[in-house]
Design a protein around this motif. Structure first.
Motif, PDB file in Angstrom:
ATOM      1  N   VAL A  20       0.906  -1.069   0.037  1.00 48.29           N
ATOM      2  CA  VAL A  20      -0.089   0.039  -0.113  1.00 48.29           C
ATOM      3  C   VAL A  20       0.889   1.179  -0.023  1.00 48.29           C
ATOM      4  O   VAL A  20       0.662   2.197  -0.996  1.00 48.29           O
ATOM      5  N   PHE A  21       1.882   1.182   0.749  1.00 50.99           N
ATOM      6  CA  PHE A  21       2.667   2.316   1.019  1.00 50.99           C
ATOM      7  C   PHE A  21       3.606   2.552  -0.442  1.00 50.99           C
ATOM      8  O   PHE A  21       3.692   3.907  -0.953  1.00 50.99           O
ATOM      9  N   SER A  22       4.052   1.670  -1.121  1.00 49.03           N
ATOM     10  CA  SER A  22       4.669   1.718  -2.349  1.00 49.03           C
ATOM     11  C   SER A  22       3.884   2.341  -3.263  1.00 49.03           C
ATOM     12  O   SER A  22       4.320   2.970  -4.377  1.00 49.03           O
ATOM     13  N   LEU A  23       2.536   1.861  -3.281  1.00 49.43           N
ATOM     14  CA  LEU A  23       1.366   2.343  -4.397  1.00 49.43           C
ATOM     15  C   LEU A  23       1.464   3.953  -4.027  1.00 49.43           C
ATOM     16  O   LEU A  23       1.166   4.599  -5.023  1.00 49.43           O
ATOM     17  N   CYS A  24       1.296   4.246  -2.819  1.00 56.74           N
ATOM     18  CA  CYS A  24       1.345   5.678  -2.353  1.00 56.74           C
ATOM     19  C   CYS A  24       2.479   6.403  -3.049  1.00 56.74           C
ATOM     20  O   CYS A  24       2.457   7.666  -3.455  1.00 56.74           O
ATOM     21  N   VAL A  25       3.695   5.858  -2.739  1.00 58.77           N
ATOM     22  CA  VAL A  25       4.937   6.416  -3.329  1.00 58.77           C
ATOM     23  C   VAL A  25       4.942   6.772  -4.776  1.00 58.77           C
ATOM     24  O   VAL A  25       5.377   7.827  -5.156  1.00 58.77           O
ATOM     25  N   PHE A  26       4.344   5.808  -5.651  1.00 58.84           N
ATOM     26  CA  PHE A  26       4.274   5.979  -6.908  1.00 58.84           C
ATOM     27  C   PHE A  26       3.325   6.933  -7.392  1.00 58.84           C
ATOM     28  O   PHE A  26       3.416   7.536  -8.409  1.00 58.84           O
ATOM     29  N   VAL A  27       2.265   7.198  -6.606  1.00 58.81           N
ATOM     30  CA  VAL A  27       1.235   8.202  -6.857  1.00 58.81           C
ATOM     31  C   VAL A  27       1.698   9.408  -6.319  1.00 58.81           C
ATOM     32  O   VAL A  27       1.039  10.295  -7.054  1.00 58.81           O
ATOM     33  N   ALA A  28       2.594   9.585  -5.464  1.00 62.18           N
ATOM     34  CA  ALA A  28       3.045  10.872  -4.967  1.00 62.18           C
ATOM     35  C   ALA A  28       3.421  11.950  -6.043  1.00 62.18           C
ATOM     36  O   ALA A  28       3.221  13.199  -6.265  1.00 62.18           O
TER      37      ALA A  28
END
Length: 277
Positions: A135-143
């Motif tokens: 989930v955090f990696s997805l957020c990082v890539f959306v950032a």
């Protein structure tokens, strides 16, 4: 299959190391200007947190040496960037960065370790941490969408380094195949999104890399609007100008009419024709 996964993991280590080095031109610019200007510390603080999470996850999984090595390097590199940023940042930016570090890297990471260690079973602890990493990696890539929006709005790639986008895209490809071959979808899934956003950033870089052309296009777009305004102004002024010209002609006519002229001892041009006294 494991050998192929090892190859992709090794390539992922090499390319990820290049990703960690990609911001060097950015920090060289900061060093030359002695100011962080429009650059933000968020990517580096988030990068440090991500590396911390993946190290924790790797210790819970077997045969994850490649994850441990690259993320350990990432922790050191990101920490160095943050220290460099804090040195040249303004007081307000420095305070915001320290708050973010305390909130995310200290409190947030500490809570994850404590909660998963005491509340999760040994059998599912790695799954829970894996889902958190996913989930955090997805957020990082959306950032980077914030940067993408800024590039589209300003039509400038000044604060979106091309090397970082390029190596992030390659890194996403390598780690996707590494996770896929190991059947570790916590690693594979986020890198699909990472690849897509990396491609989008590179396309935007190609579109807006030449600021002079962008300025010229803006001027060309504004020219018809300016010409229209000039025409409208001229059309609005025409009646006034016409009236002023008519008034001048009238005044001129009146001035000519009242000039007395002597012809054969008779004065013409007065209110009435009269003889001299």
């Amino acid at each position: 299959m494991n050998q192929l996964a090892f190859v992709f993991g090794l390539l992922g280590n090499v390319i990820s190391f290049m990703v960690f080095l990609a911001p060097i031109p950015t920090f060289y610019t900061i060093f030359k200007k002695k100011s962080t200007e429009g650059f933000q510390s968020v990517p580096y603080v988030v990068g440090l947190f991500s590396a911390q999470l993946w190290i924790y996850y790797a210790f819970l999984k077997p045969e994850t040496t490649l994850l441990i090595t690259i993320n350990t390097v990432g922790c050191f590199v990101q920490s160095a960037y943050i220290c460099f940023y804090l040195f040249f940042a303004t007081k307000n930016a420095r305070i915001q960065t320290v708050k973010l570090i305390l909130l995310l890297n200290v409190v947030g990471f500490g809570l994850i370790i404590v909660l998963t260690h005491f509340w999760a079973n040994d059998s599912n602890r790695d799954d829970i941490v894996g889902w958190i990493c996913l989930v955090f990696s997805l957020c990082v890539f959306v950032a980077p969408l914030g940067v993408v929006r800024q590039v589209i709005r300003t039509k400038s790639v000044e604060y979106m380094p091309f090397l970082l986008s390029f190596f992030l895209t390659l890194s996403a490809v390598m780690w996707f195949f590494y996770g896929l071959l190991r059947k570790d979808y916590n690693i594979a899934i986020p890198n699909v999104l990472g690849f897509l956003f990396g491609v989008i950033q590179m396309v935007l870089y190609v579109m807006y890399k030449n600021p002079k052309k962008v300025v010229q296009e803006k001027i060309k777009q504004k020219l018809p609007e300016i010409e229209t305004q000039i025409i409208v102004i001229d059309e609005n002024k025409l009646p006034e100008l016409s009236e002023q010209i008519i008034d001048v002609v009238k005044l001129g006519g009146a001035a000519v009419g009242i000039i007395p002229v002597r012809i054969d001892n008779v004065i013409l041009g007065a209110d009435k024709t009269c003889s001299p006294v």
